[in-house]
Design a protein around this motif. Structure first.
Motif, PDB file in Angstrom:
ATOM      1  N   ALA A 211       0.829  -1.203   0.000  1.00  0.00           N
ATOM      2  CA  ALA A 211       0.000   0.000   0.000  1.00  0.00           C
ATOM      3  C   ALA A 211       0.858   1.246   0.000  1.00  0.00           C
ATOM      4  O   ALA A 211       1.942   1.282   0.590  1.00  0.00           O
ATOM      5  CB  ALA A 211      -0.926   0.000   1.209  1.00  0.00           C
TER       6      ALA A 211
ATOM      7  N   GLN B 225      -9.023   7.021  -9.926  1.00  0.00           N
ATOM      8  CA  GLN B 225      -9.921   7.378  -8.827  1.00  0.00           C
ATOM      9  C   GLN B 225     -11.334   7.638  -9.324  1.00  0.00           C
ATOM     10  O   GLN B 225     -12.306   7.194  -8.727  1.00  0.00           O
ATOM     11  CB  GLN B 225      -9.406   8.639  -8.121  1.00  0.00           C
TER      12      GLN B 225
ATOM     13  N   GLU C 134      -7.416   4.030  -4.999  1.00  0.00           N
ATOM     14  CA  GLU C 134      -8.596   4.293  -4.172  1.00  0.00           C
ATOM     15  C   GLU C 134      -9.848   3.590  -4.693  1.00  0.00           C
ATOM     16  O   GLU C 134     -10.899   4.210  -4.869  1.00  0.00           O
ATOM     17  CB  GLU C 134      -8.826   5.802  -4.044  1.00  0.00           C
TER      18      GLU C 134
ATOM     19  N   MET D  13     -11.727   1.748  -3.105  1.00  0.00           N
ATOM     20  CA  MET D  13     -12.760   1.648  -2.067  1.00  0.00           C
ATOM     21  C   MET D  13     -13.315   2.997  -1.645  1.00  0.00           C
ATOM     22  O   MET D  13     -14.187   3.063  -0.784  1.00  0.00           O
ATOM     23  CB  MET D  13     -12.207   0.887  -0.860  1.00  0.00           C
TER      24      MET D  13
ATOM     25  N   ILE E  86     -17.086  -2.348   1.369  1.00  0.00           N
ATOM     26  CA  ILE E  86     -15.637  -2.501   1.556  1.00  0.00           C
ATOM     27  C   ILE E  86     -15.305  -3.928   1.959  1.00  0.00           C
ATOM     28  O   ILE E  86     -14.372  -4.541   1.426  1.00  0.00           O
ATOM     29  CB  ILE E  86     -15.131  -1.499   2.614  1.00  0.00           C
TER      30      ILE E  86
ATOM     31  N   LEU F 235      -1.610  -0.691  -3.898  1.00  0.00           N
ATOM     32  CA  LEU F 235      -2.826   0.107  -3.821  1.00  0.00           C
ATOM     33  C   LEU F 235      -2.596   1.421  -3.088  1.00  0.00           C
ATOM     34  O   LEU F 235      -1.850   1.484  -2.108  1.00  0.00           O
ATOM     35  CB  LEU F 235      -3.971  -0.684  -3.187  1.00  0.00           C
TER      36      LEU F 235
ATOM     37  N   GLU G  17      -4.729   3.890  -0.875  1.00  0.00           N
ATOM     38  CA  GLU G  17      -5.993   3.710  -0.153  1.00  0.00           C
ATOM     39  C   GLU G  17      -6.033   4.565   1.103  1.00  0.00           C
ATOM     40  O   GLU G  17      -5.042   4.669   1.834  1.00  0.00           O
ATOM     41  CB  GLU G  17      -6.183   2.231   0.207  1.00  0.00           C
ATOM     42  N   HIS G  18      -7.182   5.201   1.325  1.00  0.00           N
ATOM     43  CA  HIS G  18      -7.425   5.931   2.569  1.00  0.00           C
ATOM     44  C   HIS G  18      -8.229   5.088   3.560  1.00  0.00           C
ATOM     45  O   HIS G  18      -8.325   5.456   4.728  1.00  0.00           O
ATOM     46  CB  HIS G  18      -8.174   7.234   2.289  1.00  0.00           C
TER      47      HIS G  18
END
Length: 247
Positions: A31, A83, A160, A162, A170, A189, A191-192
């Motif tokens: 990540a 995104q 992102e 998700m 999710i 990935l 990802e937040h």
């Protein structure tokens, strides 16, 4: 599999990516995390040929691919998602996914068959013949993954995927990503959603203001004061520590 060497990108007076070096192991899920505006998506664009670096280099499968055109990097096996998902309106889910398959498959019938195979892997098997514009946000995210997956990548960069999903959606996507890796595709990935990073990521890098500021196991990074400061602002790590009675 992937090595970035002192990669940098400047836009005017803004240094969006600053001397980033990292090495990604084959067969992993890793990540890239950091606050908004940290330079994560710019880094993906540099890796996949959508931006030319101001300095440094990108090496994929032992070959220098720095500044090559995106379609050439995709043919070599490194493919990204975006995104903002933009399906081809007026085309079915099957036809949208077939666009990705055409990177390596010229025959239309074969590309559509490939699209069906990929759709079932990402949970879109029952929506193959609907207009892609009619998909929910969660469905569009799966479609974006499917279009990339249809190119038969060796390395899949997920930006992102998700974002905008609810907790239940999710939870449903996480095993899909894990199954993609288990099929032999390496994944990096952005990802937040930290739940996903914790469950999926074996290693993570933290980017802030274009700099890599930390790397390691996701759970260890989540407790790192430097990472907390980057996400939550100056002094927050100290305040959190005081709240726990640690300082």
């Amino acid at each position: 599999m992937l090595e970035l060497r002192n990669l940098s990108k400047t836009f005017g007076g803004l240094r969006a990516v600053d001397d980033v070096s990292l090495s990604l192991a084959e067969g992993s899920i890793s990540a890239l995390i950091g606050p908004n505006g940290a330079g994560k998506t710019t880094l993906f664009a540099l890796m996949t040929g959508f931006h030319r670096p101001s300095g440094g280099s990108v090496h994929f499968l032992g070959r220098d691919v720095t500044g090559e055109k995106p379609f050439r990097i995709a043919r070599a096996g490194m493919v990204r998602t975006f995104q903002i998902v933009q399906p081809f309106a007026g085309q079915t889910v099957r036809e949208n996914i077939a666009v990705g398959a055409h990177l390596h498959i010229a025959d239309r019938t074969a590309a559509l068959a490939k699209a069906e195979e990929v759709a079932r892997k990402v949970g879109l098997g029952d929506r193959l013949d609907i207009d892609a514009a009619d998909l929910t946000v969660a469905g569009r995210k799966r479609l974006e993954v499917a279009r990339a997956l249809a190119t038969d990548p060796k390395l899949l960069l997920l930006d992102e995927v998700m974002a905008g999903l609810n907790p239940s959606e999710i939870r449903d996507v996480i095993p899909v990503i894990r199954a993609i890796r288990d099929s032999g595709i390496t994944i990096l990935l952005i990802e937040h959603v930290m739940q996903a990073v914790m469950e999926l990521g074996e290693r993570a890098w933290v980017l802030n203001q274009g700099h890599l500021i930390a790397e390691g196991a996701p759970r260890a990074l989540a407790a790192d004061p430097v990472v907390i400061e980057a996400y939550l602002g100056q002094g927050m790590a100290r305040r959190l520590a005081k709240g726990r009675g640690d300082a």
